[in-house]
Each structure stands twice: as C-alpha cells, then as structure tokens.
Design an enzyme around this catalytic site. Structure first.
Site, PDB file in Angstrom:
ATOM      1  CB  CYS A  13       0.842  -2.619  72.141  1.00  0.00           C
ATOM      2  SG  CYS A  13       1.326  -2.162  73.803  1.00  0.00           S
ATOM      3  CB  ALA A  17       1.882   1.049  68.894  1.00  0.00           C
ATOM      4  CG  HIS A  79      -4.304  10.690  71.254  1.00  0.00           C
ATOM      5  ND1 HIS A  79      -4.078  10.992  69.931  1.00  0.00           N
ATOM      6  CD2 HIS A  79      -4.304   9.325  71.310  1.00  0.00           C
ATOM      7  CE1 HIS A  79      -3.942   9.871  69.242  1.00  0.00           C
ATOM      8  NE2 HIS A  79      -4.086   8.848  70.050  1.00  0.00           N
ATOM      9  CE  LYS A  97      -2.595   9.878  61.994  1.00  0.00           C
ATOM     10  NZ  LYS A  97      -3.868   9.209  61.750  1.00  0.00           N
ATOM     11  NE  ARG A 170     -18.859  13.779  63.870  1.00  0.00           N
ATOM     12  CZ  ARG A 170     -18.033  14.764  63.505  1.00  0.00           C
ATOM     13  NH1 ARG A 170     -17.220  14.618  62.501  1.00  0.00           N
ATOM     14  NH2 ARG A 170     -18.073  15.910  64.140  1.00  0.00           N
TER      15      ARG A 170
HETATM   16  N1  LIG Z   1       1.358   8.904  62.445  1.00  0.00           N
HETATM   17  C1  LIG Z   1       0.860   8.058  61.570  1.00  0.00           C
HETATM   18  O1  LIG Z   1       1.281   8.035  60.423  1.00  0.00           O
HETATM   19  C2  LIG Z   1      -0.247   7.129  61.983  1.00  0.00           C
HETATM   20  C3  LIG Z   1      -0.623   6.059  61.174  1.00  0.00           C
HETATM   21  C4  LIG Z   1      -1.642   5.199  61.635  1.00  0.00           C
HETATM   22  C5  LIG Z   1      -2.258   5.457  62.840  1.00  0.00           C
HETATM   23  N2  LIG Z   1      -1.881   6.523  63.581  1.00  0.00           N
HETATM   24  C6  LIG Z   1      -2.529   6.868  64.854  1.00  0.00           C
HETATM   25  O2  LIG Z   1      -2.169   5.891  65.822  1.00  0.00           O
HETATM   26  C7  LIG Z   1      -3.208   5.784  66.796  1.00  0.00           C
HETATM   27  C8  LIG Z   1      -3.576   4.314  66.943  1.00  0.00           C
HETATM   28  O3  LIG Z   1      -4.024   3.831  65.680  1.00  0.00           O
HETATM   29  P1  LIG Z   1      -3.971   2.265  65.350  1.00  0.00           P
HETATM   30  O4  LIG Z   1      -4.358   2.154  63.934  1.00  0.00           O
HETATM   31  O5  LIG Z   1      -2.710   1.666  65.814  1.00  0.00           O
HETATM   32  O6  LIG Z   1      -5.186   1.773  66.269  1.00  0.00           O
HETATM   33  P2  LIG Z   1      -5.411   0.334  66.903  1.00  0.00           P
HETATM   34  O7  LIG Z   1      -6.865   0.239  67.216  1.00  0.00           O
HETATM   35  O8  LIG Z   1      -4.777  -0.722  66.052  1.00  0.00           O
HETATM   36  O9  LIG Z   1      -4.565   0.389  68.252  1.00  0.00           O
HETATM   37  C9  LIG Z   1      -4.967   1.102  69.388  1.00  0.00           C
HETATM   38  C10 LIG Z   1      -4.381   0.420  70.596  1.00  0.00           C
HETATM   39  O10 LIG Z   1      -4.751   1.139  71.767  1.00  0.00           O
HETATM   40  C11 LIG Z   1      -5.092   0.208  72.776  1.00  0.00           C
HETATM   41  N3  LIG Z   1      -5.979   0.837  73.745  1.00  0.00           N
HETATM   42  C12 LIG Z   1      -7.285   1.137  73.592  1.00  0.00           C
HETATM   43  N4  LIG Z   1      -7.760   1.707  74.722  1.00  0.00           N
HETATM   44  C13 LIG Z   1      -6.710   1.786  75.589  1.00  0.00           C
HETATM   45  C14 LIG Z   1      -6.555   2.273  76.906  1.00  0.00           C
HETATM   46  N5  LIG Z   1      -7.589   2.814  77.576  1.00  0.00           N
HETATM   47  N6  LIG Z   1      -5.338   2.194  77.484  1.00  0.00           N
HETATM   48  C15 LIG Z   1      -4.298   1.653  76.814  1.00  0.00           C
HETATM   49  N7  LIG Z   1      -4.378   1.157  75.574  1.00  0.00           N
HETATM   50  C16 LIG Z   1      -5.588   1.225  74.971  1.00  0.00           C
HETATM   51  C17 LIG Z   1      -5.738  -0.936  72.041  1.00  0.00           C
HETATM   52  O11 LIG Z   1      -5.660  -2.100  72.814  1.00  0.00           O
HETATM   53  C18 LIG Z   1      -4.872  -1.016  70.787  1.00  0.00           C
HETATM   54  O12 LIG Z   1      -3.781  -1.861  71.039  1.00  0.00           O
HETATM   55  C19 LIG Z   1      -4.356   6.669  66.294  1.00  0.00           C
HETATM   56  O13 LIG Z   1      -4.312   7.906  66.951  1.00  0.00           O
HETATM   57  C20 LIG Z   1      -4.036   6.864  64.828  1.00  0.00           C
HETATM   58  O14 LIG Z   1      -4.509   8.111  64.331  1.00  0.00           O
HETATM   59  C21 LIG Z   1      -0.879   7.342  63.166  1.00  0.00           C
END
Ligand SMILES: NC(=O)c1ccc[n+]([C@@H]2O[C@H](COP(=O)([O-])OP(=O)(O)OC[C@H]3O[C@@H](n4cnc5c(N)ncnc54)[C@H](O)[C@@H]3O)[C@@H](O)[C@H]2O)c1
Length: 370
Positions: A13, A17, A79, A97, A170
């Site tokens: 979240c 998300a 993922h 993604k 990476r």
């Molecule tokens: N489709 C799009 O346009 C778009 C845009 C931005 C980000 N994203 C993608 O969304 C994904 C998340 O990016 P973000 O910027 O929200 O990152 P973020 O770091 O803000 O959020 C990641 C979340 O995952 C949680 N998390 C981490 N490890 C975990 C685990 N083992 N179990 C459950 N939850 C866990 C964290 O607590 C955090 O809430 C990435 O894959 C990113 O590429 C996609």
C-alpha cells in the site's frame, strides 16, 4: 454482495497503490476487501481511506476465500514471488509493472496463469489512452505515409527518490529499463509490432555509482529504428517527456509520459487533412502554406506526393494529466474485469504484453551492461 462482484485485495500500500486504488474502486462491480503491506503506519492510513478493517499478512490475505483479484503494488523484486503465490492460491492477478524481473520468471507466471485460467496482467495502462488509438490508426492507415523513425525522451524527476530508495538498487528495481522502460517498450510494440533491441547504454552519476540514465535503440518489423532515453535527474516541477514518430510526410509529437498534448507537423492533401482532424478531434488546425498547381507536387523517399498544405494540428490539455492517468487506470481494470466475467472478452492488454516488455527490457539491460 452481488453475484458478479469482483472482490479486490491489494499487496503493498505505497505511493502508487493509493493512487491506483482510488481509481480501481470506482470501477462498477469492484469492491476492495483486503490489504497487506509492511510499513504499517502508511498502510493503516491507506486502509482508513478505503474503510478496510486491518492490514494483514500476505499469506492470510491469499488464504481468504472472499478475495477474487489481487493487485500487487510492491517494489519489482517482489512481483514474481507474490504473483506466483497469488496464482497458486487461485486468485486473478493485476501486477504493477514490471511483471517480473526476468523473462524466465515472466514465462513461469504466464504459464501458471494460463494453466489455471486466471487473469494475469501488468499495469501498463498506456494502451488505454485515446491518443494511443489515434496514433495507431495514423500508422495503420498510412495517413502520413510509412513510419521511418521514432524517439522517446524521458527527463524524469528524482526529487522523490532518496539515495536509499529501492529504485536505485538494481537487485530491487531491476534497473531503469525493467522498472520503467517496460511501459514504453509496450507502448511502441502496440504501435509498431514486436521490436528487437539492437543497442543499449547506461551511465552513472560521476563518482557515485548511481545509474540514473539509460538508452536503447529498438528496430521494428518495418525497419524503423526507435531510440528510448530515460534519465532520472530533474526537479519534480521539471519532469517532462516527449515522444515523436516520424513518417514520410510529417511527424506526430506527444508530450508527457501519460500523453496529454499532441502536435502534428505534415504536408497533406485535402483527404489526409480531413482524416487527421477526425483522428485527433479537438485539435487546432493551422495552415502554414497552401499549395496550388505544380506546387502541389512534392517528393521524398523516391516517392511523389500530392500536397494541398503544410499544416500544424495541435491539441490536448496538460492540466488534465492526473485525470487522464486516472481514466486509464479505470479503463484497464474495467477491461480486465470484463475478461474475468467472460473469458471470450478480448482484452487490450494481456499477460503476453507484460512478458514481452520484460523481454525487451532484459535484453536492453544486458546490452547496456556488457
Ligand atoms: N503503473 C504505473 O504507472 C506506476 C507508477 C508508479 C509506480 N509503479 C509501480 O508500483 C510499484 C510500487 O511503487 P511505489 O512507488 O508505490 O513504491 P512504494 O515504495 O511507495 O510502495 C511499495 C509498498 O510495498 C510495501 N511492501 C514492501 N515489501 C513488502 C512485502 N514484502 N509485502 C507486502 N508489502 C510490501 C511497502 O510497505 C510499500 O507500502 C513498483 O513496481 C512501481 O514500478 C507503477
């Protein structure tokens, strides 16, 4: 709960998300029922926003019989494992993604989903844009002739990416091609077909080891070469992107990474002008030069063209960027949910797109790192 309701759960979240879920819960027949995440404080705030009672462990969430569809929005390195577990638990999956960090992982996910007749899709919402359709028709109908070249230039903000952020690691992000490039490999594949990466480079900030720029050249079946550049080095308010497709009789330029504005610069006859205006409704047409008699004859690539005018057609609304982003997310979920309800429904985006975009990204990453 209605019989056809799709019960959605989210793993992770974080920043994105929250944005995506606000859109997803607006899709008719979709209800958010469960959340799993690690940063409890932020997650509890997110749960409050959606009226979900508690944040649970991933295993508990996946064991719930009242979850139909799992949205995975954790960092990329999680993922594959989380999508696999969700599929094995019999859940449909929308994964942020990239679909996975490698083609081998993506292949396993795709095979698992197909064996079990489950939804699997990476959230690459670009294909749901009206500008995607307009450009696709421009290419397929040959309104400006054949495609000869393209580029995508991404001068992205790194203001929200602290030195400790997983994005720079990476092993967690997969690098910029995998983490970010997949969106644009998929977008251009939608327009030009399956491409082949023919060159790629990466560069790091001097003395830091922080790799913040990558670029790749992809050759498409028509022979067109497209250059993709991604650099994460700008203040947030300067974040900007531009992509261009060059045809035999002009070019189309789209601005922003969720394209909001377009500009076409071309020579066209009357019929082509009409078609351009139909494909890009709301555009402002300006005639820079108008031709008559022998002036109408022009030539390029050893071909003769008939031209009535040199024109510029431009339009769009940059202010609407976030709204457009939301539109695309809702359109993606509605399309995918339609498939869950009836597998005869033809989706715009499938598990194959997630797999192919990772394949190009992996190849580009390998070429860039020797
Ligand atoms: N489709 C799009 O346009 C778009 C845009 C931005 C980000 N994203 C993608 O969304 C994904 C998340 O990016 P973000 O910027 O929200 O990152 P973020 O770091 O803000 O959020 C990641 C979340 O995952 C949680 N998390 C981490 N490890 C975990 C685990 N083992 N179990 C459950 N939850 C866990 C964290 O607590 C955090 O809430 C990435 O894959 C990113 O590429 C996609």
């Amino acid at each position: 709960m209605s019989e056809n309701e799709i019960r959605l759960a989210v793993i992770g979240c974080g920043g994105f998300a929250l944005f995506a879920l606000q859109q997803f819960v607006q899709v008719p027949g979709v209800r958010l029922v469960a959340m799993a995440g690690t940063h409890r404080e932020a997650a509890i705030v997110a749960a409050k926003r959606f009226g979900v009672e508690d944040i649970e462990e991933v295993d508990a969430l996946l064991a719930r019989p009242d979850v139909d569809l799992v949205y995975i929005a954790t960092p990329p390195f999680l993922h594959y494992e989380q999508a696999l577990r969700a599929l094995m638990a019999g859940k449909h999956v929308i994964c942020e993604k990239p679909l996975a960090m490698s083609v081998a992982q993506a292949d396993e996910l795709v095979a698992t989903a197909r064996q079990r007749n489950l939804l699997l899709v990476a959230n690459m919402m670009q294909r749901y844009s009206p500008l995607f359709d307009a450009v696709k028709a421009l290419i397929d109908e040959g309104v400006l002739g054949e495609i000869v070249h393209g580029y995508f230039e991404n001068y992205a903000a790194d203001e929200g990416l602290s030195p400790e952020h997983w994005f720079w690691d990476r092993t967690k992000s997969g690098g910029i091609f995998i983490e970010h490039g997949v969106h644009f490999f998929d977008l251009f594949a939608g327009w030009l077909g399956a491409g082949e990466v023919v060159a790629a480079q990466a560069t790091a900030r001097p003395g830091s080891g922080v790799e913040d720029q990558v670029q790749a050249t992809v050759r498409y079946p028509s022979g067109a070469l497209v250059n993709f550049y991604h650099g994460f080095h700008q203040p947030g308010r300067l974040d900007r992107q531009e992509l261009r497709l060059v045809f035999e009789r002009g070019d189309v330029t789209l601005h922003e990474w969720i394209p909001t504005r377009f500009r076409i610069h071309a020579v066209a006859n009357e019929e082509q002008t009409r078609r351009l205006c139909e494909l890009f409704p709301g555009g402002r047409l300006n005639a820079t030069e108008v031709y008559g008699g022998r002036q109408r004859e022009c030539r390029g690539r050893f071909k003769d063209f008939d031209a009535y005018q040199l024109l510029e057609l431009s339009g769009g609304d940059e202010q609407a960027k976030q709204h457009r982003y939301g539109d695309l997310l809702r359109a993606l979920l509605a399309d995918q949910v339609a498939w869950i309800r009836d597998p005869r429904h033809r989706r715009r985006l499938t598990e194959q797109n997630g797999r192919e975009s990772v394949a190009l990204a992996e190849r580009a990453d390998r070429l860039a790192h020797g």
